[in-house]
Design an enzyme around this catalytic site. Structure first.
Site, mmCIF file in Angstrom:
data_model
loop_
_atom_site.group_PDB
_atom_site.id
_atom_site.type_symbol
_atom_site.label_atom_id
_atom_site.label_comp_id
_atom_site.label_asym_id
_atom_site.label_seq_id
_atom_site.Cartn_x
_atom_site.Cartn_y
_atom_site.Cartn_z
ATOM 1 C CE LYS A 53 -3.878 -2.371 0.650
ATOM 2 N NZ LYS A 53 -5.189 -2.332 0.068
ATOM 3 C CE LYS B 85 -10.634 -3.098 2.429
ATOM 4 N NZ LYS B 85 -9.587 -2.209 1.926
ATOM 5 N N GLY C 220 -9.299 -5.098 5.621
ATOM 6 C CA GLY C 220 -9.507 -4.412 6.895
ATOM 7 C C GLY C 220 -8.975 -5.170 8.098
ATOM 8 C CB SER D 143 -7.587 -10.231 2.317
ATOM 9 O OG SER D 143 -6.753 -9.135 2.086
ATOM 10 C CE LYS E 184 -3.401 -9.859 -3.165
ATOM 11 N NZ LYS E 184 -3.860 -8.473 -2.935
ATOM 12 C CG HIS F 178 -8.529 -12.707 -1.739
ATOM 13 N ND1 HIS F 178 -8.363 -11.470 -1.184
ATOM 14 C CD2 HIS F 178 -7.318 -13.055 -2.241
ATOM 15 C CE1 HIS F 178 -7.119 -11.078 -1.338
ATOM 16 N NE2 HIS F 178 -6.447 -12.017 -1.992
ATOM 17 C CD GLN G 149 -3.628 -11.581 1.187
ATOM 18 O OE1 GLN G 149 -3.146 -12.367 0.410
ATOM 19 N NE2 GLN G 149 -4.486 -10.659 0.802
ATOM 20 C CB ALA G 150 -2.914 -6.881 7.585
ATOM 21 N N GLY G 151 -3.134 -5.104 4.711
ATOM 22 C CA GLY G 151 -2.466 -4.011 3.994
ATOM 23 C C GLY G 151 -2.351 -2.842 4.961
ATOM 24 N N GLY G 152 -3.477 -2.138 5.151
ATOM 25 C CA GLY G 152 -3.509 -1.025 6.107
ATOM 26 C C GLY G 152 -3.061 -1.465 7.496
ATOM 27 C CG ASP H 215 -4.345 -3.670 -3.458
ATOM 28 O OD1 ASP H 215 -5.279 -4.495 -3.555
ATOM 29 O OD2 ASP H 215 -4.220 -2.904 -2.502
ATOM 30 C CD GLU H 216 -7.919 -4.530 -5.261
ATOM 31 O OE1 GLU H 216 -7.197 -5.184 -4.481
ATOM 32 O OE2 GLU H 216 -8.381 -3.412 -4.980
ATOM 33 C CG HIS I 146 -7.789 -9.847 -5.377
ATOM 34 N ND1 HIS I 146 -9.022 -9.261 -5.599
ATOM 35 C CD2 HIS I 146 -7.248 -9.203 -4.312
ATOM 36 C CE1 HIS I 146 -9.198 -8.294 -4.699
ATOM 37 N NE2 HIS I 146 -8.138 -8.242 -3.908
ATOM 38 N NE ARG I 147 -13.691 -12.304 -1.823
ATOM 39 C CZ ARG I 147 -14.636 -12.481 -0.916
ATOM 40 N NH1 ARG I 147 -15.535 -13.436 -1.076
ATOM 41 N NH2 ARG I 147 -14.688 -11.754 0.177
HETATM 42 C C1 CAP Z 1 -7.012 -5.528 1.549
HETATM 43 C C2 CAP Z 1 -7.260 -5.472 0.075
HETATM 44 C C3 CAP Z 1 -8.018 -6.625 -0.577
HETATM 45 C C4 CAP Z 1 -9.393 -6.877 -0.054
HETATM 46 C C5 CAP Z 1 -10.316 -7.624 -0.992
HETATM 47 C C6 CAP Z 1 -7.950 -4.185 -0.255
HETATM 48 O O1 CAP Z 1 -6.391 -4.343 2.020
HETATM 49 O O2 CAP Z 1 -6.033 -5.410 -0.579
HETATM 50 O O3 CAP Z 1 -8.081 -6.354 -1.940
HETATM 51 O O4 CAP Z 1 -9.204 -7.642 1.074
HETATM 52 O O5 CAP Z 1 -11.360 -8.184 -0.310
HETATM 53 O O6 CAP Z 1 -7.521 -3.504 -1.159
HETATM 54 O O7 CAP Z 1 -8.919 -3.883 0.393
HETATM 55 P P1 CAP Z 1 -6.480 -3.856 3.529
HETATM 56 P P2 CAP Z 1 -11.682 -9.761 -0.324
HETATM 57 O O8 CAP Z 1 -5.811 -4.906 4.364
HETATM 58 O O9 CAP Z 1 -5.726 -2.556 3.565
HETATM 59 O O10 CAP Z 1 -7.918 -3.690 3.875
HETATM 60 O O11 CAP Z 1 -10.464 -10.469 0.133
HETATM 61 O O12 CAP Z 1 -12.798 -9.881 0.639
HETATM 62 O O13 CAP Z 1 -12.053 -10.097 -1.715
HETATM 63 MG MG MG Z 2 -6.732 -5.068 -2.512
#
Ligand code: CAP
Ligand code: MG
Length: 410
Positions: free
Chosen positions: A155, A309, A341, A339, A181, A302, A361-364, A183-184, A269-270
């Site tokens: 991030k 979140k 939040g 993943s 990884k 995922h 997984q944690a980004g933030g 991001d999407e 990633h979904r």
């Molecule tokens: C998480 C994340 C993932 C989401 C997708 C985002 O980041 O990279 O893409 O988890 O959701 O961009 O939100 P944070 P899911 O840790 O910063 O929230 O896995 O439910 O498809």
């Molecule tokens: Mg993401």
């Protein structure tokens, strides 16, 4: 009505069974239309039909009225699709049959495909995950502890250049992450070209591995045109993993990549799933997409997080998990990934729901740590260690400052 055979005894070895929720005026009549449209019929009788094509008709064999809603009747129906309707090893072809035109028929304003059951004869035509949980653990050498893997998403999700992406990745691994990884929505934009990024992040990975003595994994997002070339580039530069935005890219692409035999872990990633899964009276459920992802060869998927979140009730997340890990005629299980939040304080609850065979997984929740990425990754790892030792986070944080600061912030 050939397309409705309520109570028919089904030989489950020869049919794919699909469960639908529908809302319509006349359940049996219109469920028959659904079976017809999704197999070999259309809105009128055809002069071109032959005697031999009738064996390919799908039919409704179960229908249960549930309640009345907005002037229609809601029902649960089950449709049997003869296996001969399907192409071997083709997820896209399953989808164009059982979730194609039928989601847009005027006579059935709401249709949700919420479950499917596929017999051995058809399952065995799919490759499934090449690595699966066991293969990923063997590669990562986490077999003995059996602990959850810790991952991060670099991030800000877009915007960093390749040098800074590599630095954030290195710090995440150095601090304790197993997995980094893209991001999407990061692919091959001008601010962070794919090839330059892959080279720099894989260099950072080598450095992190030699300094920590642990195996590390990087999943560059290969989604876009030229996915095969991008996967080949990762392979040529010593990468062991790639990421695909499964639904954006499409299952054909996922299967093509899997069929190439790159021998790289595929992280799925979904992104965009909610367009199909979120509205509970229409669309396709995430458990169905989870199963299809496993068939298509995804090693890490995922599945939602329950506590984070993103939307997704516990029951659904557990169903997603079941679809990717449960016994499936010997097909390897896929590593469920939580993943969205997440942060160290949520790990005990996630492990309680998911067990140890999960990727958290944690980004933030890492890059937002008060003392930065290294400490943020360390705090995540400490939280996993606490869970594995059966110690509460509060207790563990008394002697682990990184965790304590994370708990204070979130
Ligand atoms: C998480 C994340 C993932 C989401 C997708 C985002 O980041 O990279 O893409 O988890 O959701 O961009 O939100 P944070 P899911 O840790 O910063 O929230 O896995 O439910 O498809
Ligand atoms: Mg993401």
């Amino acid at each position: 009505m050939d397309f409705v055979k309520i109570g028919e005894d089904i030989d489950k070895d020869n049919y794919l069974i699909a469960d639908f929720y529908i809302e319509t005026e006349d359940i049996l009549k219109n469920a028959g239309e659904l079976a017809k449209e999704s197999s070999n019929g259309t809105w009128t009788l055809l002069k071109t039909a032959k005697g031999y094509t009738s064996s390919l008709s799908a039919f409704v064999f179960y229908a249960k009225e549930l309640y009345e809603i907005e002037g229609n009747k809601a029902a649960h129906i089950k449709v049997a699709y003869p296996l001969e309707l399907f192409e071997d090893n083709s997820v896209p072809q399953i989808l164009s049959d059982i979730s194609g035109n039928i989601l847009g028929m005027k006579i059935i304003p709401k249709v949700r495909l919420f479950d499917i059951e596929i017999p051995y004869r058809y399952i065995k035509t799919f490759k499934g995950p090449e690595f699966g949980i066991e293969g990923v653990r063997k590669y990562m050498k986490t077999y003995t502890t059996g602990r959850p893997h810790i991952g991060t998403i670099v991030k800000p999700k877009v915007g960093l250049n390749p040098e800074d992406t590599a630095t954030v990745s290195y710090e995440s691994w150095y601090g304790g992450c197993d997995f980094v990884k893209d991001d999407e929505n990061l692919t091959n934009q001008r601010f962070c070209p794919f090839e330059d990024r892959v080279i720099k992040v894989l260099d950072a990975l080598d450095r992190a591995e030699s300094e920590t003595g642990e195996k590390k994994l990087y999943a560059p997002n290969i989604t876009g045109v030229n996915m095969t070339e991008r996967a080949q580039f990762v392979k040529d530069h010593g990468g062991a993993c790639i990421m695909v935005d499964i639904l954006v890219a499409g299952f054909s692409k996922v299967q093509e990549i899997r069929n190439q035999g790159f021998k790289m872990i595929i992280h799925g990633h979904r992104a965009m799933h909610a367009a199909m899964t979120r509205y509970e009276r229409h669309g396709i459920s995430m458990p169905v997409l989870s199963l299809l992802s496993r068939l298509s060869g995804i090693d890490q998927l995922h599945v939602g997080s329950v506590v984070g979140k993103m939307e997704g009730e516990l029951a659904e997340v557990l169903k997603n998990k079941e679809k990717v890990v449960s016994d499936l005629f010997g097909m390897k299980p896929c590593f469920p990934t939580n993943s969205g939040g997440l942060h160290p304080g949520l790990i005990p609850e996630i492990v309680q729901f998911m067990g140890n065979d999960t990727i958290i997984q944690a980004g933030g929740g890492i890059h937002g740590h008060p003392d930065g990425t290294v400490k943020g990754a360390t705090a995540m790892r400490q939280s996993v260690d606490a869970v594995m030792e059966g110690v509460s986070l509060q207790e563990y944080s008394k002697t682990h400052e990184e965790l304590r600061k994370a708990l204070e912030k979130w």
